[in-house]
Design a protein around this motif. Structure first.
Motif, short mmCIF file in Angstrom:
data_model
loop_
_atom_site.label_atom_id
_atom_site.label_comp_id
_atom_site.label_asym_id
_atom_site.label_seq_id
_atom_site.Cartn_x
_atom_site.Cartn_y
_atom_site.Cartn_z
N ALA A 1 35.89 32.13 36.49
CA ALA A 1 37.34 32.00 36.65
C ALA A 1 38.06 33.26 36.15
N ARG A 2 37.59 33.79 35.04
CA ARG A 2 38.16 35.03 34.50
C ARG A 2 37.99 36.17 35.50
N ALA A 3 36.80 36.29 36.07
CA ALA A 3 36.53 37.35 37.05
C ALA A 3 37.38 37.18 38.31
N ALA A 4 37.77 35.95 38.60
CA ALA A 4 38.62 35.67 39.77
C ALA A 4 40.10 35.89 39.47
N GLY A 5 40.41 36.32 38.24
CA GLY A 5 41.79 36.61 37.89
C GLY A 5 42.58 35.46 37.30
N GLY B 1 52.50 19.81 36.58
CA GLY B 1 52.45 20.41 35.26
C GLY B 1 51.50 21.58 35.08
N TYR B 2 50.88 22.05 36.15
CA TYR B 2 50.02 23.22 36.04
C TYR B 2 50.88 24.47 35.92
N GLU B 3 50.26 25.57 35.45
CA GLU B 3 50.94 26.85 35.33
C GLU B 3 50.27 27.88 36.22
N ASN B 4 51.02 28.90 36.61
CA ASN B 4 50.43 29.99 37.38
C ASN B 4 49.25 30.59 36.61
N GLY B 5 48.17 30.81 37.31
CA GLY B 5 46.98 31.40 36.69
C GLY B 5 45.97 30.40 36.17
N ASP B 6 46.26 29.10 36.31
CA ASP B 6 45.33 28.09 35.80
C ASP B 6 44.07 27.98 36.66
N ALA B 7 42.98 27.71 35.98
CA ALA B 7 41.72 27.29 36.60
C ALA B 7 41.43 25.93 35.97
N GLU B 8 41.23 24.93 36.78
CA GLU B 8 41.01 23.58 36.26
C GLU B 8 39.55 23.18 36.34
N LEU B 9 39.01 22.74 35.21
CA LEU B 9 37.65 22.21 35.17
C LEU B 9 37.61 20.83 35.81
#
Length: 158
Positions: free
Chosen positions: A108-112, A74-82
């Motif tokens: 995470a934002r800086a990593a795209g 259920g994850y989406e492209n571009g996700d960063a998970e805490l």
């Protein structure tokens, strides 16, 4: 307080992970989080793991993010998970979790990454309060616990 990056298998990270697992077991009675985690998941640029140290250089808080993309959980492209956000009992109420969360979001934002996601549970009301007050909103369930009744998932655009 000093917050610094460490590998997920650093001795202080292992110690805090054991403590958070004991807390999960106390709250849920299930032995802790069964999500498989590998130290490589938190290695930059695809993730980051942080520990906050107090004035006596004791590890007192932790948190990390790892890259996720669209998959059958259920994850989406571009996700960063805490993962593994935790503050030891004697250091709670000092804003450490909020500081770690902000650093993880920035990284995470800086990593795209485009969205931060997390899963928590109904028996962690302080976690839910932190996330909702930090701009996270309920989202479709994902991850290992997506079918559990007491699981709650949240997301925030980065």
């Amino acid at each position: 307080m000093h917050i610094r990056p460490v590998p997920f298998d650093h001795p202080d990270a292992v110690k805090l992970n054991d403590e958070v697992q004991a807390e999960y077991d106390l709250r849920y009675g299930d032995g802790g989080d069964m999500t498989p985690l590998d130290p490589a998941m938190f290695a930059p640029p695809g993730g980051l793991y942080l520990i906050a140290y107090d004035e006596r250089d004791r590890p007192v808080a932790t948190g990390g993010w790892r890259t996720q993309d669209a998959n059958d959980e259920g994850y989406e492209n571009g996700d960063a998970e805490l993962k593994r956000m935790f503050v030891v009992a004697e250091a709670r109420g000092r804003g450490l979790a909020r500081r770690i969360l902000a650093r993880l979001e920035d990284d995470a934002r800086a990593a795209g990454r485009t969205r931060m996601v997390l899963e928590t549970g109904t028996k962690q009301p302080e976690a839910i309060a932190l996330y909702t007050s930090s701009g996270y909103a309920p989202c479709a369930k994902f991850g290992l616990y997506r079918d559990y009744e007491d699981s709650r998932c949240y997301a925030k655009p980065l």
